[in-house]
Motif scaffolding. Structure first.
Motif, PDB file in Angstrom:
ATOM      1  N   SER A  43     -13.170  14.699  10.297  1.00 30.21           N
ATOM      2  CA  SER A  43     -12.513  13.465  10.718  1.00 30.21           C
ATOM      3  C   SER A  43     -10.993  13.593  10.679  1.00 30.21           C
ATOM      4  O   SER A  43     -10.294  13.187  11.614  1.00 30.21           O
ATOM      5  CB  SER A  43     -12.973  12.307   9.837  1.00 30.21           C
ATOM      6  OG  SER A  43     -12.354  11.101  10.217  1.00 30.21           O
ATOM      7  N   LEU A  64     -20.249   8.390   6.500  1.00 38.27           N
ATOM      8  CA  LEU A  64     -19.741   8.862   7.782  1.00 38.27           C
ATOM      9  C   LEU A  64     -18.310   8.392   8.001  1.00 38.27           C
ATOM     10  O   LEU A  64     -17.912   7.325   7.529  1.00 38.27           O
ATOM     11  CB  LEU A  64     -20.613   8.355   8.923  1.00 38.27           C
ATOM     12  CG  LEU A  64     -21.956   9.047   9.162  1.00 38.27           C
ATOM     13  CD1 LEU A  64     -22.672   8.402  10.334  1.00 38.27           C
ATOM     14  CD2 LEU A  64     -21.770  10.528   9.413  1.00 38.27           C
ATOM     15  N   LYS A  65     -17.542   9.197   8.742  1.00 35.77           N
ATOM     16  CA  LYS A  65     -16.162   8.877   9.074  1.00 35.77           C
ATOM     17  C   LYS A  65     -15.964   8.931  10.593  1.00 35.77           C
ATOM     18  O   LYS A  65     -16.772   9.508  11.328  1.00 35.77           O
ATOM     19  CB  LYS A  65     -15.211   9.873   8.403  1.00 35.77           C
ATOM     20  CG  LYS A  65     -15.265   9.869   6.879  1.00 35.77           C
ATOM     21  CD  LYS A  65     -14.626   8.629   6.300  1.00 35.77           C
ATOM     22  CE  LYS A  65     -14.536   8.694   4.786  1.00 35.77           C
ATOM     23  NZ  LYS A  65     -13.897   7.496   4.208  1.00 35.77           N
ATOM     24  N   SER A  66     -14.859   8.366  11.041  1.00 33.90           N
ATOM     25  CA  SER A  66     -14.576   8.271  12.473  1.00 33.90           C
ATOM     26  C   SER A  66     -14.531   9.648  13.129  1.00 33.90           C
ATOM     27  O   SER A  66     -14.071  10.639  12.539  1.00 33.90           O
ATOM     28  CB  SER A  66     -13.239   7.569  12.699  1.00 33.90           C
ATOM     29  OG  SER A  66     -13.310   6.212  12.314  1.00 33.90           O
ATOM     30  N   ALA A 108     -21.354   3.771   6.615  1.00 33.26           N
ATOM     31  CA  ALA A 108     -20.025   3.814   7.223  1.00 33.26           C
ATOM     32  C   ALA A 108     -19.482   2.404   7.258  1.00 33.26           C
ATOM     33  O   ALA A 108     -20.237   1.444   7.502  1.00 33.26           O
ATOM     34  CB  ALA A 108     -20.074   4.406   8.624  1.00 33.26           C
ATOM     35  N   GLU A 111     -15.629   2.302  10.839  1.00 33.48           N
ATOM     36  CA  GLU A 111     -15.360   3.580  11.517  1.00 33.48           C
ATOM     37  C   GLU A 111     -15.621   3.455  13.015  1.00 33.48           C
ATOM     38  O   GLU A 111     -16.404   2.607  13.466  1.00 33.48           O
ATOM     39  CB  GLU A 111     -16.235   4.682  10.920  1.00 33.48           C
ATOM     40  CG  GLU A 111     -16.140   4.826   9.405  1.00 33.48           C
ATOM     41  CD  GLU A 111     -14.785   5.301   8.910  1.00 33.48           C
ATOM     42  OE1 GLU A 111     -13.989   5.812   9.731  1.00 33.48           O
ATOM     43  OE2 GLU A 111     -14.519   5.160   7.695  1.00 33.48           O
ATOM     44  N   ILE A 114     -18.926   7.439  15.869  1.00 31.81           N
ATOM     45  CA  ILE A 114     -19.728   8.128  14.870  1.00 31.81           C
ATOM     46  C   ILE A 114     -21.125   8.372  15.436  1.00 31.81           C
ATOM     47  O   ILE A 114     -21.598   7.624  16.287  1.00 31.81           O
ATOM     48  CB  ILE A 114     -19.820   7.344  13.548  1.00 31.81           C
ATOM     49  CG1 ILE A 114     -20.346   5.917  13.784  1.00 31.81           C
ATOM     50  CG2 ILE A 114     -18.466   7.305  12.849  1.00 31.81           C
ATOM     51  CD1 ILE A 114     -20.529   5.120  12.507  1.00 31.81           C
ATOM     52  N   CYS A 185     -18.611  -1.104  12.609  1.00 32.59           N
ATOM     53  CA  CYS A 185     -18.297   0.135  13.312  1.00 32.59           C
ATOM     54  C   CYS A 185     -18.373  -0.077  14.820  1.00 32.59           C
ATOM     55  O   CYS A 185     -19.035  -1.002  15.301  1.00 32.59           O
ATOM     56  CB  CYS A 185     -19.261   1.246  12.893  1.00 32.59           C
ATOM     57  SG  CYS A 185     -19.109   1.704  11.136  1.00 32.59           S
TER      58      CYS A 185
END
Length: 431
Positions: A43, A64-66, A108, A111, A114, A185
């Protein structure tokens, strides 16, 4: 529908790959740090694919990240620990109620871009011999000294208007978490993998936009094992998925009671197409936590068939939850058999028949539905003296093997129309 369909587009990712084993120190018994380090590196460096290679990998919850695509290789099994001491506490919702709870297995928050993709398997390890099942009877101490179930305590906190920041459930007192929870998200893709043994709901997009769920196999029969629960989301496509679940295959939601009225964000523009449903309380449900409402749902070209599938389409709420549900279009559905009804509507869910927030369900269209076995065609349970169920239209449908002499069980509904509908081989024109 086509206009909405064209608005939904899966994210794309740079052609860079980060393999989790490159981030593993060789000493940890779990791969949690390796996976999260790979996600963070991917990310922070502009995005790409975090690869979980073939093999079995044990991990605690991951975040999870962008701009990250978590990709499971064909023979990957990503297995999640049941040790609640390894679960951090995060902001989420449980059955429409805001709280801080032990982390979903994949989480997440806020974000963009993803994904989880690949043909591998996600295994939550929830079973009758670990705490995910025991929690239903274990309970914790409330302020008055009584032992209550954790969810019961959360319900009471909601009733007592306890601030969300004080609704904290952590470690041993955690509530069974969702498997995948993607909160606030945008631009989400979930594709190809199998998910099973979930502690709670399998896939829970929450207050999210532009969501594609495609080719996912949801096979999990634990308590509250809904397959996919988009909640207060906009522009969601669920396509070519397989459901075999312990609760609703798909359940569309928008918050519960005062928490839902605080946000007041409906779920809207939901497309379900070319899916296959087996066991479950409903093929597609709307509710019961539907306080924020639901607008514009299309269900088409699906196959639903199991003696343990209770209903094909189910809409449910009560006069404490409220919620307006409108514009539901169901077409080209092939039903082998279901246990109860093709369309089931409950406006007094959980036997709550009084309250200030009467739900309203209207403009529900069923077209080209064929079924070989059910108890009823319609089972509509509204209010005797009020018509809060309106404008139900069935066209070009054939229902065989309808068991009850009264093929429709209807209370509190108006303007139900039939066009070219047969029941047990006989034309059916009116109630």
């Amino acid at each position: 529908m086509e206009k909405v369909y064209n608005q939904i587009s899966p994210p794309t990712f740079p052609d860079k790959t980060y393999v989790i084993t490159d981030y593993y120190n060789g000493k940890d018994s779990l791969y949690t740090d390796a996976i999260n380090r790979a996600i963070e590196a991917c990310s922070s460096q502009g995005g790409g694919t975090v690869l979980v290679p073939d093999g079995e990998f044990l991990t605690a919850p991951i975040r999870l990240k962008s701009n990250v695509n978590l990709h499971l290789s064909n023979s990957t099994i990503l297995k999640f620990t049941t040790d609640y001491n390894l679960f951090e506490t995060v902001l989420t919702r449980i059955e429409g109620i805001d709280c801080h709870n032990i982390s979903p297995l994949i989480y997440a928050y806020g974000e963009n871009n993803i994904a989880i993709t690949g043909k591998g398997k996600l295994d939550g390890q929830a079973s009758t011999d670990n705490w995910f099942a025991e929690q239903r009877i274990r309970g914790i101490k409330s302020e008055n000294g009584e032992t209550v179930n954790e969810k019961t305590l959360l319900y009471q906190m909601k009733e007592d208007s306890i601030p969300v920041k004080e609704r904290i459930f952590e470690k041993a007192n955690g509530i069974r978490p969702q498997f995948i929870n993607l909160y606030k998200c945008k631009n989400i893709l979930l594709e190809g993998f199998t998910i099973n043994r979930s502690p709670f709901w399998l896939i829970h997009p929450l207050l999210s936009e532009n969501v594609t769920i495609k080719g996912v196999k949801m096979q999990s029969h634990g308590p509250n094992n809904d397959g996919c629960d988009p909640e207060s989301c906009e522009n969601v496509l669920i396509e070519d998925c397989d459901f075999d679940t312990g609760d609703d295959c798909i359940a569309i939601k928008s918050g519960r009671d005062e928490d839902g009225r605080y946000w007041n964000i409906p779920c809207k523009n939901i497309i379900v197409r070319e899916c296959r449903m087996k066991d479950g309380h409903a093929g597609v449900a709307i509710g019961s936590e539907i306080t924020g409402g639901c607008h514009n749902v299309w269900v088409e070209n699906c196959q639903m068939d199991s003696p343990e599938l209770d209903r094909i389409i189910r809409i449910k709420s009560n006069p404490m939850r409220g919620g307006n549900v409108e514009n539901v279009f169901v077409r080209n559905i092939t039903v082998g058999e279901c246990k109860q009804s093709i369309l089931g509507i409950e406006q007094k869910y959980w036997h709550v028949d009084e309250g200030p927030y009467l739900p309203l369900f209207e403009n529900i269209h069923l077209e080209n539905i064929t079924s070989k076995k059910s108890q009823y065609v319609l089972h509509l349970d509204g209010f005797d003296d009020k018509s809060q169920i309106r404008n139900i239209y069935l066209k070009d449908c054939s229902f065989e093997g309808v068991e009850k002499p009264e093929i429709n069980k209807v209370t509190g509904a108006e303007n139900i129309r039939f066009e070219n509908v047969t029941v047990n081989g006989e034309p059916f024109h009116e109630m």
